[in-house]
Design a protein around this motif. Structure first.
Motif, PDB file in Angstrom:
ATOM      1  N   GLU A   1       0.823  -1.202   0.000  1.00  0.00           N
ATOM      2  CA  GLU A   1       0.000   0.000   0.000  1.00  0.00           C
ATOM      3  C   GLU A   1       0.860   1.255   0.000  1.00  0.00           C
ATOM      4  O   GLU A   1       0.493   2.269  -0.603  1.00  0.00           O
ATOM      5  CB  GLU A   1      -0.928  -0.002   1.219  1.00  0.00           C
ATOM      6  CG  GLU A   1      -2.064  -1.013   1.110  1.00  0.00           C
ATOM      7  CD  GLU A   1      -2.891  -1.074   2.383  1.00  0.00           C
ATOM      8  OE1 GLU A   1      -2.440  -0.519   3.422  1.00  0.00           O
ATOM      9  OE2 GLU A   1      -3.970  -1.692   2.350  1.00  0.00           O
ATOM     10  N   ARG A   2       1.999   1.183   0.660  1.00  0.00           N
ATOM     11  CA  ARG A   2       2.896   2.337   0.701  1.00  0.00           C
ATOM     12  C   ARG A   2       3.613   2.532  -0.635  1.00  0.00           C
ATOM     13  O   ARG A   2       3.775   3.662  -1.114  1.00  0.00           O
ATOM     14  CB  ARG A   2       3.911   2.150   1.825  1.00  0.00           C
ATOM     15  CG  ARG A   2       4.856   3.335   1.987  1.00  0.00           C
ATOM     16  CD  ARG A   2       5.711   3.198   3.239  1.00  0.00           C
ATOM     17  NE  ARG A   2       6.523   1.982   3.219  1.00  0.00           N
ATOM     18  CZ  ARG A   2       6.355   0.970   4.060  1.00  0.00           C
ATOM     19  NH1 ARG A   2       5.408   1.021   4.987  1.00  0.00           N
ATOM     20  NH2 ARG A   2       7.128  -0.095   3.995  1.00  0.00           N
ATOM     21  N   GLU A   3       4.039   1.433  -1.269  1.00  0.00           N
ATOM     22  CA  GLU A   3       4.831   1.519  -2.498  1.00  0.00           C
ATOM     23  C   GLU A   3       3.986   1.508  -3.767  1.00  0.00           C
ATOM     24  O   GLU A   3       4.479   1.800  -4.838  1.00  0.00           O
ATOM     25  CB  GLU A   3       5.827   0.358  -2.550  1.00  0.00           C
ATOM     26  CG  GLU A   3       6.810   0.330  -1.389  1.00  0.00           C
ATOM     27  CD  GLU A   3       7.715   1.536  -1.391  1.00  0.00           C
ATOM     28  OE1 GLU A   3       8.013   2.066  -2.489  1.00  0.00           O
ATOM     29  OE2 GLU A   3       8.151   1.961  -0.302  1.00  0.00           O
ATOM     30  N   ARG A   4       2.714   1.093  -3.650  1.00  0.00           N
ATOM     31  CA  ARG A   4       1.775   0.968  -4.768  1.00  0.00           C
ATOM     32  C   ARG A   4       2.064  -0.254  -5.622  1.00  0.00           C
ATOM     33  O   ARG A   4       1.205  -1.073  -5.857  1.00  0.00           O
ATOM     34  CB  ARG A   4       1.765   2.236  -5.620  1.00  0.00           C
ATOM     35  CG  ARG A   4       0.664   2.259  -6.665  1.00  0.00           C
ATOM     36  CD  ARG A   4       0.668   3.554  -7.417  1.00  0.00           C
ATOM     37  NE  ARG A   4      -0.333   3.596  -8.455  1.00  0.00           N
ATOM     38  CZ  ARG A   4      -0.423   4.577  -9.357  1.00  0.00           C
ATOM     39  NH1 ARG A   4       0.440   5.577  -9.328  1.00  0.00           N
ATOM     40  NH2 ARG A   4      -1.363   4.543 -10.270  1.00  0.00           N
ATOM     41  N   ARG A   5       3.281  -0.382  -6.139  1.00  0.00           N
ATOM     42  CA  ARG A   5       3.738  -1.619  -6.783  1.00  0.00           C
ATOM     43  C   ARG A   5       5.246  -1.705  -6.617  1.00  0.00           C
ATOM     44  O   ARG A   5       5.913  -0.680  -6.472  1.00  0.00           O
ATOM     45  CB  ARG A   5       3.329  -1.696  -8.263  1.00  0.00           C
ATOM     46  CG  ARG A   5       3.804  -0.583  -9.151  1.00  0.00           C
ATOM     47  CD  ARG A   5       3.307  -0.763 -10.595  1.00  0.00           C
ATOM     48  NE  ARG A   5       1.885  -0.685 -10.681  1.00  0.00           N
ATOM     49  CZ  ARG A   5       1.205   0.460 -10.923  1.00  0.00           C
ATOM     50  NH1 ARG A   5       1.856   1.585 -11.083  1.00  0.00           N
ATOM     51  NH2 ARG A   5      -0.094   0.459 -10.996  1.00  0.00           N
ATOM     52  N   LEU A   6       5.755  -2.933  -6.626  1.00  0.00           N
ATOM     53  CA  LEU A   6       7.162  -3.143  -6.336  1.00  0.00           C
ATOM     54  C   LEU A   6       7.965  -3.339  -7.619  1.00  0.00           C
ATOM     55  O   LEU A   6       7.438  -3.795  -8.641  1.00  0.00           O
ATOM     56  CB  LEU A   6       7.338  -4.364  -5.438  1.00  0.00           C
ATOM     57  CG  LEU A   6       6.540  -4.396  -4.126  1.00  0.00           C
ATOM     58  CD1 LEU A   6       6.933  -5.614  -3.305  1.00  0.00           C
ATOM     59  CD2 LEU A   6       6.718  -3.122  -3.323  1.00  0.00           C
ATOM     60  N   ALA A   7       9.236  -3.027  -7.538  1.00  0.00           N
ATOM     61  CA  ALA A   7      10.138  -3.322  -8.653  1.00  0.00           C
ATOM     62  C   ALA A   7      10.210  -4.837  -8.842  1.00  0.00           C
ATOM     63  O   ALA A   7      10.119  -5.597  -7.867  1.00  0.00           O
ATOM     64  CB  ALA A   7      11.524  -2.748  -8.376  1.00  0.00           C
ATOM     65  N   PRO A   8      10.359  -5.322 -10.074  1.00  0.00           N
ATOM     66  CA  PRO A   8      10.369  -6.767 -10.318  1.00  0.00           C
ATOM     67  C   PRO A   8      11.369  -7.527  -9.457  1.00  0.00           C
ATOM     68  O   PRO A   8      11.062  -8.624  -8.979  1.00  0.00           O
ATOM     69  CB  PRO A   8      10.704  -6.866 -11.807  1.00  0.00           C
ATOM     70  CG  PRO A   8      10.157  -5.598 -12.388  1.00  0.00           C
ATOM     71  CD  PRO A   8      10.398  -4.555 -11.335  1.00  0.00           C
ATOM     72  N   HIS A   9      12.568  -6.973  -9.234  1.00  0.00           N
ATOM     73  CA  HIS A   9      13.573  -7.686  -8.446  1.00  0.00           C
ATOM     74  C   HIS A   9      13.089  -7.906  -7.017  1.00  0.00           C
ATOM     75  O   HIS A   9      13.211  -9.020  -6.467  1.00  0.00           O
ATOM     76  CB  HIS A   9      14.886  -6.902  -8.441  1.00  0.00           C
ATOM     77  CG  HIS A   9      16.025  -7.640  -7.813  1.00  0.00           C
ATOM     78  ND1 HIS A   9      16.249  -7.656  -6.444  1.00  0.00           N
ATOM     79  CD2 HIS A   9      17.012  -8.405  -8.361  1.00  0.00           C
ATOM     80  CE1 HIS A   9      17.311  -8.382  -6.186  1.00  0.00           C
ATOM     81  NE2 HIS A   9      17.805  -8.856  -7.326  1.00  0.00           N
ATOM     82  N   GLU A  10      12.519  -6.889  -6.397  1.00  0.00           N
ATOM     83  CA  GLU A  10      12.031  -7.025  -5.028  1.00  0.00           C
ATOM     84  C   GLU A  10      10.850  -7.981  -4.961  1.00  0.00           C
ATOM     85  O   GLU A  10      10.767  -8.830  -4.056  1.00  0.00           O
ATOM     86  CB  GLU A  10      11.629  -5.649  -4.468  1.00  0.00           C
ATOM     87  CG  GLU A  10      11.139  -5.710  -3.029  1.00  0.00           C
ATOM     88  CD  GLU A  10      10.684  -4.367  -2.496  1.00  0.00           C
ATOM     89  OE1 GLU A  10      10.373  -4.283  -1.293  1.00  0.00           O
ATOM     90  OE2 GLU A  10      10.617  -3.387  -3.291  1.00  0.00           O
ATOM     91  N   ALA A  11       9.917  -7.854  -5.905  1.00  0.00           N
ATOM     92  CA  ALA A  11       8.730  -8.716  -5.906  1.00  0.00           C
ATOM     93  C   ALA A  11       9.117 -10.183  -6.056  1.00  0.00           C
ATOM     94  O   ALA A  11       8.593 -11.067  -5.350  1.00  0.00           O
ATOM     95  CB  ALA A  11       7.786  -8.298  -7.033  1.00  0.00           C
ATOM     96  N   VAL A  12      10.042 -10.467  -6.964  1.00  0.00           N
ATOM     97  CA  VAL A  12      10.453 -11.850  -7.207  1.00  0.00           C
ATOM     98  C   VAL A  12      11.255 -12.387  -6.026  1.00  0.00           C
ATOM     99  O   VAL A  12      11.112 -13.559  -5.649  1.00  0.00           O
ATOM    100  CB  VAL A  12      11.253 -11.941  -8.523  1.00  0.00           C
ATOM    101  CG1 VAL A  12      11.931 -13.296  -8.666  1.00  0.00           C
ATOM    102  CG2 VAL A  12      10.322 -11.686  -9.706  1.00  0.00           C
ATOM    103  N   ALA A  13      12.095 -11.556  -5.409  1.00  0.00           N
ATOM    104  CA  ALA A  13      12.885 -12.001  -4.255  1.00  0.00           C
ATOM    105  C   ALA A  13      11.978 -12.413  -3.101  1.00  0.00           C
ATOM    106  O   ALA A  13      12.193 -13.450  -2.461  1.00  0.00           O
ATOM    107  CB  ALA A  13      13.836 -10.886  -3.821  1.00  0.00           C
ATOM    108  N   ILE A  14      10.953 -11.621  -2.829  1.00  0.00           N
ATOM    109  CA  ILE A  14      10.006 -11.952  -1.758  1.00  0.00           C
ATOM    110  C   ILE A  14       9.295 -13.267  -2.069  1.00  0.00           C
ATOM    111  O   ILE A  14       9.167 -14.157  -1.217  1.00  0.00           O
ATOM    112  CB  ILE A  14       8.997 -10.803  -1.573  1.00  0.00           C
ATOM    113  CG1 ILE A  14       9.687  -9.594  -0.957  1.00  0.00           C
ATOM    114  CG2 ILE A  14       7.810 -11.249  -0.707  1.00  0.00           C
ATOM    115  CD1 ILE A  14       8.812  -8.349  -0.903  1.00  0.00           C
ATOM    116  N   THR A  15       8.824 -13.400  -3.306  1.00  0.00           N
ATOM    117  CA  THR A  15       8.081 -14.604  -3.699  1.00  0.00           C
ATOM    118  C   THR A  15       8.948 -15.847  -3.631  1.00  0.00           C
ATOM    119  O   THR A  15       8.505 -16.920  -3.199  1.00  0.00           O
ATOM    120  CB  THR A  15       7.509 -14.427  -5.113  1.00  0.00           C
ATOM    121  OG1 THR A  15       6.776 -13.202  -5.195  1.00  0.00           O
ATOM    122  CG2 THR A  15       6.584 -15.581  -5.473  1.00  0.00           C
TER     123      THR A  15
END
Length: 414
Positions: free
Chosen positions: A100-114
């Motif tokens: 909610e704070r970032e709205r959407r994440l950069a692909p690297h961060e999103a994939v690392a979390i997943t």
């Protein structure tokens, strides 16, 4: 006010409230803990207490760096009506708060979390445990202890809660329990939840981290469930091909087509270096915040209120617009064949109206009005032209008009 939970734990203050109960900051023999105290109506269910006892060994033995550890399951308490999970305390926010704070994440961060959560899932699935309610609210981000700016560690929480609460009595025939945006299609169709439902939910979360919205969300609960079964996720513009292939495979309608958790973690780690430095996707506002508040044509009745959802470890104002872990009726075959009621949030270019939105409907009406105006003008021109060609007007004047010749020369009077 402090409250004793069992003989070893004491609660101090509320960290958050969820659909299944309240999470407290507590103290135990080994220091601070998080205590999830289940709702009173659940705690008084003797079948649930029995399931707690049955699942105790499995949940206590589930250990992984990306899973919030369960230290104890308390049955009883000072009033004899407590059911609580005592868990490791995670100091950071949940993924919903971060998104909610970032709205959407950069692909690297999103994939690392997943990838981290997929690694945790692989251990749980190997132990025969299915989470069944993966969503951003159930993923916590633990900040690095050294304070050097190292990315936070992602941990999956609430393992076993869905199974404990929903089976067998609370998840009876004809019901779907889960969060609509993340429910796998086989669950909607009434099949038992296997490990593949967690893969579907986790990659739905990945899609949401990249896009800012889920692939089949939007509209009332029934519409979302139908889309889970009948529609295909729209490709996100700007997503590299290898990452899109993983998304597409793990959002497949057939459970057997999806990757297993260990395979998903491995594939995402392979892709991760190629995503370094890529900015968040620029695909416009999916929620229509930039659109004028003009009702769609024709208007649809507003859906009823949805259950509130409060993230697991925060105590601020709840998000009252997101359904979470709720019981839903399974749509019948006729309803599933009828298509979605409501509009899914689909990727679009910045500034482009989303199909079904107020601005999209207004634009369609303007196009219809313009087409009608142009058609009326053409008919008017044709009518006037026909009137002139057929000698329309005063008959006397027509009698003195020279006859038309094909050569363009004036006709000679007799």
């Amino acid at each position: 006010m402090a409250r004793n939970i069992g003989s070893q734990y004491t609660t101090h203050r509320v960290l958050g409230r969820g659909s299944a109960g309240t999470v407290w900051l507590g103290e135990g023999p080994q220091g601070p803990v998080a205590i999830k105290l289940l709702r009173e109506d659940l705690a008084t269910d003797p079948e649930l207490a029995e399931r707690f006892a049955h699942e105790r060994h499995a949940l206590l033995g589930l250990e992984h760096p990306h899973i919030v550890g369960v230290r104890d399951l308390v049955i009883g308490g000072e009033d004899g009506q407590d059911l609580a999970l005592v868990m490791d305390l995670v100091r950071g926010p949940d993924l919903r708060t971060h998104l909610e704070r970032e709205r959407r994440l950069a692909p690297h961060e999103a994939v690392a979390i997943t990838a981290q959560i997929a690694a945790g899932l692989s251990v749980a699935h190997a132990a025969g445990i299915v989470h069944r309610d993966i969503k951003p609210e159930n993923i916590l981000l633990e900040p690095a202890a050294d304070g050097t700016g190292t990315p936070p560690t992602a941990l999956l929480t609430d393992f076993g809660v869905a199974k404990l609460i929903d089976e067998p009595r609370h998840g009876g025939k004809g019901g779907v329990v889960g969060t609509p945006d993340y429910v796998a299609p086989e669950i909607v169709e009434g099949l038992p939840p296997r490990a593949a439902v967690d893969i579907y939910a986790l990659v739905t979360v990945l899609y949401e981290l990249l896009a800012g919205f889920t692939p089949f969300g939007g509209g009332h609960t029934g519409a979302v469930l139908r889309r889970q079964v009948t529609e295909t996720a729209a490709r996100l513009p700007g997503v590299p091909d290898p990452l899109w292939e993983v998304l597409q495979q793990c959002l497949a309608k057939a459970p057997a087509s999806r990757l297993r958790a260990a395979e998903l973690a491995s594939r995402l780690r392979e892709i991760l270096p190629s995503l370094e430095g890529l900015p968040p996707l620029d695909i416009g506002d999916p929620d229509g915040a930039d659109e004028p508040q003009e009702p769609a044509d024709p208007p649809r009745p507003a859906p009823g209120p949805l259950p509130a959802a409060v993230p697991l470890v925060r105590a601020d104002i709840p998000d009252d617009e997101r359904a979470t872990h709720t019981r839903m009726r399974v749509p019948d075959a006729e309803e599933l064949a009828g298509g979605a009621h409501g509009t899914a949030r689909t990727p679009r270019a910045p500034g482009q109206a989303r199909a079904g939105s107020a601005r999209h409907a207004a634009a369609a009406r303007r196009k219809r009005r313009l087409a009608i105006t142009v058609a009326a003008g053409v008919l008017a021109v044709v009518a006037v032209g026909g009137w002139l060609l057929t000698g329309g007007g005063d008959d006397d004047s027509n009698s003195h008009r020279p006859p038309h010749t094909t050569t363009g020369e004036p006709a000679l009077a007799p």
